[in-house]
Enzyme design. Structure first.
Site, short mmCIF file in Angstrom:
data_model
loop_
_atom_site.label_atom_id
_atom_site.label_comp_id
_atom_site.label_asym_id
_atom_site.label_seq_id
_atom_site.Cartn_x
_atom_site.Cartn_y
_atom_site.Cartn_z
N ASP A 17 -7.50 0.31 13.18
CA ASP A 17 -7.06 1.56 12.53
C ASP A 17 -7.41 1.53 11.04
OD1 ASP A 17 -5.18 -0.44 11.88
OD2 ASP A 17 -3.50 0.97 11.83
N ASP A 22 -8.46 -3.71 7.90
CA ASP A 22 -9.27 -3.54 9.11
C ASP A 22 -10.75 -3.49 8.73
OD1 ASP A 22 -7.17 -2.26 11.39
OD2 ASP A 22 -6.67 -1.79 9.33
N ASN A 46 -2.62 3.32 10.54
CA ASN A 46 -2.63 3.42 9.08
C ASN A 46 -2.84 4.86 8.62
OD1 ASN A 46 -2.21 0.73 8.37
ND2 ASN A 46 -4.35 0.23 8.73
N THR A 130 -6.12 -4.72 15.89
CA THR A 130 -5.62 -4.88 14.52
C THR A 130 -4.85 -3.64 14.06
OG1 THR A 130 -7.67 -4.07 13.51
CG2 THR A 130 -7.53 -6.43 13.92
N PHE A 171 4.44 -3.50 10.59
CA PHE A 171 3.98 -2.11 10.79
C PHE A 171 3.36 -1.85 12.17
CE2 PHE A 171 0.59 1.13 10.41
CZ PHE A 171 1.35 2.23 10.02
N ASN A 172 2.38 -2.65 12.59
CA ASN A 172 1.66 -2.34 13.83
C ASN A 172 2.60 -2.30 15.04
OD1 ASN A 172 -0.80 -2.19 12.54
ND2 ASN A 172 -1.37 -4.32 12.98
N HIS A 243 -4.60 -9.01 6.14
CA HIS A 243 -3.99 -9.29 7.44
C HIS A 243 -5.00 -9.36 8.60
CE1 HIS A 243 -0.04 -8.06 5.73
NE2 HIS A 243 -0.68 -7.04 5.20
N ASP A 244 -5.71 -8.23 8.81
CA ASP A 244 -6.45 -8.07 10.06
C ASP A 244 -7.63 -9.03 10.19
OD1 ASP A 244 -4.70 -6.07 10.71
OD2 ASP A 244 -6.02 -4.46 10.01
C1 BDR Z 1 -0.85 -4.25 9.38
O1 BDR Z 1 -0.50 -2.89 9.08
C2 BDR Z 1 -1.56 -2.25 8.42
O2 BDR Z 1 -1.15 -1.75 7.19
C3 BDR Z 1 -2.67 -3.26 8.25
O3 BDR Z 1 -3.93 -2.67 8.52
C4 BDR Z 1 -2.34 -4.37 9.21
O4 BDR Z 1 -2.97 -4.17 10.46
C5 BDR Z 1 -0.04 -5.17 8.50
O5 BDR Z 1 1.33 -5.00 8.76
CA CA Z 2 -4.72 -2.54 10.81
#
Ligand code: BDR
Ligand code: CA
Length: 320
Positions: A17, A22, A46, A130, A171-172, A243-244
Site C-alpha cells: 500500500d 512500501d 496508507n 506490507t 496500523f496494518n 518498516h516494510d
Molecule cells: C505500517 O503502516 C504503514 O504506515 C507502513 O507502510 C507500514 O506498512 C507500519 O505500521
Molecule cells: Ca505499508
C-alpha cells in the site's frame, strides 16, 4: 554483490500500500536481485485504493521494473477504511516528484493475480504483504487450494509489545483485523515482521544524505525520507523506521531477524485493543505456535542491503 542467477531467486508476490516504506521495500525487492517478483498487488491502507495503485506503478516505472501491478481491495472486509495521511501525505507518497506512469489497460484484480499466479507457478511462492491483509484474506477464502502453493507469508504488521496506531495495535493489522485473523488462522507458515523489529530498522539522517548523493534512485529515496521524517521526528524518533523493507529483507536474508515460534491471535472486538496481535510468550493458551515472531534485527546489515539495492538500480536507471 554477485548477481544471483534467475533460478536461485526466491519467487515472491508482493502485496503493498505505497506508502513511503512500501516504496523502499519495492526498491529493495528489485534492487537486491535476490527475488523473482512474479507480481505486485496493491491494497487500500496508507491511502485510498486508487492512490496506492498509482503510487506502486509510479515507483516501479521509475526503477524500470517490468512487472504486472494488480489493483486490490478498496476497503477492509468489514470496516470502513482508515488511511494515514498524517504519515504519508494526501497522495500516500508525498515528497518526490515522480512522473505519472504510462496509462495501462484496466488492471487485473489483485485476487486474480495472486490466485492465478500461485496456482500456475510450478513451485511454491512466498507472499510478502506490507499493508492491511485484505487481499490475502480474500484470496485464501476464495481459493483455499492456494494454501498448498504458498511457501510462507512474511508480513509487515503487528507487534508483540507496543502499538503505533493505538496503544495496542499496529496500523496494518488495525485497519483490517478480520483479514488478519483469517490469515493468522489459515495454517500457512507466517513470519511476523512487527514493530518490535521495524522500530529498530531506522535510517539515520547521515545515511539519508549519503543516499541523496548516490544518483537518481538515492535522491528519490532521500526525498521520500524527507517527507516521512516529519511524522517520525514529531514522534521522537532519531531516524525513520523503514518498516516494510524489513519484510522483504527477511525473505532473502532470513537471519537478519531473530524470531521465536509462538501462537499469535488477532483481537477483533476489544474495546481498547482491536487489531492487537496477542502473542502467547508463555504458552498459556495451550495453542500450537502459528507464527515466527521477529524480535531482533541486525540494523547495520539491513541498511547495507538498502544501499546495495539502490546502487544496483542507479546503474539501471542511468542506462535508460
Ligand atoms: C505500517 O503502516 C504503514 O504506515 C507502513 O507502510 C507500514 O506498512 C507500519 O505500521
Ligand atoms: Ca505499508
Amino acid at each position: 554483490m554477485n548477481e544471483v542467477t534467475d533460478s536461485k531467486r526466491i519467487p515472491v508476490l508482493i502485496d503493498c500500500d505505497p506508502g513511503h516504506d512500501d516504496a523502499v521495500a519495492l526498491i529493495l525487492a528489485f534492487g537486491s536481485q535476490r527475488l523473482d517478483v512474479l507480481g505486485v498487488s496493491t491494497v487500500a491502507g496508507n491511502s485510498t485504493g486508487l492512490n496506492t495503485y498509482r503510487n506502486a506503478r509510479k515507483i516501479l516505472s521509475f526503477i524500470g521494473a517490468d512487472v504486472e501491478v494488480a489493483k486490490g481491495a478498496e476497503k477492509p472486509i468489514l470496516r470502513p477504511l482508515v488511511i494515514a495521511p498524517n504519515v504519508h501525505g494526501e497522495s500516500g507518497l508525498d515528497g518526490p516528484m515522480l512522473p505519472e506512469p504510462e496509462p495501462k489497460r484496466p488492471p487485473r484484480a489483485a485476487i486474480d493475480l495472486i490466485t492465478d499466479t500461485l496456482l500456475t507457478f510450478p513451485g511454491k511462492v512466498t507472499l510478502v504483504p506490507t499493508g492491511p491483509l485484505t487481499n490475502i484474506a480474500i484470496a485464501l477464502l476464495a481459493r483455499p487450494q492456494i494454501k498448498d502453493k504458498i511457501d510462507r507469508i512474511v508480513l509487515m504488521g503487528g507487534a508483540a509489545l507496543e502499538g503505533n496506531w493505538t496503544p495496542a495495535a499496529e496500523f496494518n493489522i488495525y485497519v483490517d483485523p478480520e483479514a488478519a485473523r483469517i490469515v493468522f488462522e489459515s495454517g500457512v507458515p507466517i513470519t511476523m515482521i512487527g514493530l518490535d523489529v521495524t522500530h529498530k530498522a531506522l535510517i539515520y539522517p547521515d545515511e539519508v544524505e549519503a543516499l541523496r548523493k548516490s544518483g537518481r534512485v538515492g535522491r528519490v529515496v532521500a526525498e521520500l525520507m524527507d517527507f516521512y521524517s516529519i511524522f517520525y521526528r514529531q514522534q521522537g524518533f532519531k531516524g525513520n523506521p523503514i518498516h516494510d523493507a524489513v519484510a522483504v529483507a527477511a525473505v532473502f536474508e532470513p537471519d537478519i531477524v531473530t524470531t521465536r515460534y509462538l501462537h499469535v491471535d488477532i483481537e477483533t472486538s476489544g474495546e481498547f485493543t482491536v487489531g492487537r496481535t496477542v502473542v502467547d510468550f508463555s504458552g498459556v493458551t495451550g495453542k500450537s505456535p502459528n507464527c515466527h515472531v521477529a524480535l531482533g534485527l541486525d540494523r547495520e546489515r539491513f541498511i547495507k542491503l538498502i544501499f546495495d539495492a539502490v546502487n544496483t538500480l542507479e546503474k539501471k536507471v542511468a542506462d535508460r
